[in-house]
Design an enzyme around this catalytic site. Structure first.
Site: not given
Ligand code: 13P
Length: 253
Positions: A9, A11, A96, A98, A168, A174, A214
């Site tokens: 992903n 983003k 997601h 976010e 997640e 992140g 992560s």
């Molecule tokens: P990270 O791997 O950067 O922590 O992000 C995970 C994520 O949100 C994938 O959708």
């Protein structure tokens, strides 16, 4: 046997030129198809160009990171499921954290997105996960179970079996703070047994449940060894070809 899947992903990262270079670099590292589907979830403006690169390569697929919950109409700036299909996407990330957090996406909207995506032949990658405060209170399993119940449990079994779920934990996204393999396994097993109770053991066994948060080349092998972890949804580590390729190589089957 359910698929083992690794999805990147991106983003809101990369320019088109950088994104194309990244995918070329990843593809160049594989002579053979990967052991299971590898999915690039890229920003909308890159879908066509990245789609053209992966179309030639068995085992590699294209995803969008979101779609709107209505079919079409006066929603300036939004992107529909039909549009995604028309540019060659096969998967779409739905819910997601976010999107839930910054765009206030509700359980009801996510249920509509899942319905629409499935009706157009897209595979939803449905995200769920608890914030830190919930985990600290020990309520993480009921919290995530509620996310599934609220947005997925209206589906008939035949539709549910076409989904991919991604767990997640919000506190791991992140942050560099990954869930331990045991924490991931605990949640994945709990979700699978919830699916078995609501639907059937067969459908629960057939649904891939990915871990995200992560996940990187160092911790992927350990996470991917867990019996109920069927791959990863990778953020930051999917932006570097060498690292993403290493995670793909950590696939179990
Ligand atoms: P990270 O791997 O950067 O922590 O992000 C995970 C994520 O949100 C994938 O959708």
């Amino acid at each position: 046997m359910r698929s083992f899947i690794v999805a990147g992903n991106w983003k809101m990262n990369k320019t088109l030129e950088e994104g194309v270079a990244l995918v070329r670099d990843v593809l160049a590292r594989f002579d053979q198809p990967p052991p299971g589907p590898v999915v690039f979830a890229v920003p909308f403006p890159f879908l066509q160009a990245i789609g053209a690169l992966v179309r030639e390569r068995p085992g590699f697929y294209l995803a969008a990171q979101n779609c709107h919950h209505e079919e079409k109409g006066a929603y300036t700036g939004e992107v529909s499921a039909d549009m995604l299909v028309s540019v060659g996407a096969q998967y779409v990330i739905v819910g997601h954290s976010e999107r839930r957090q910054y765009f206030r996406e509700s359980h009801e909207q996510l249920a509509k997105k899942v319905d629409l995506a499935l009706s157009r032949g897209l595979t939803p990658i449905f995200c769920c996960g608890e914030p830190l405060s919930v985990r600290e209170r020990g309520n993480h399993v009921p919290y995530v179970a509620r996310q599934l119940r609220a947005s997925l449990f209206h589906l008939p079994e035949a539709d549910l079996s076409r989904l991919v779920i991604a767990y997640e934990p919000v506190w791991a996204i992140g942050t560099g703070k990954t869930a331990t393999a045991a924490q991931a396994q605990e949640m994945h097993a709990a979700l699978r047994s919830l699916l078995a109770r609501r639907y059937s053991p067969e459908v629960a066994q057939a649904i891939p449940i990915l871990y995200g948060g992560s996940c990187n080349a160092q911790n992927a092998p350990d996470l991917f060894q867990q019996p109920d972890v069927d791959g990863g949804l990778i953020g930051g580590a999917s932006l570097k070809a060498e690292e993403f390729a290493a995670i793909i190589r950590a696939m179990r089957r």
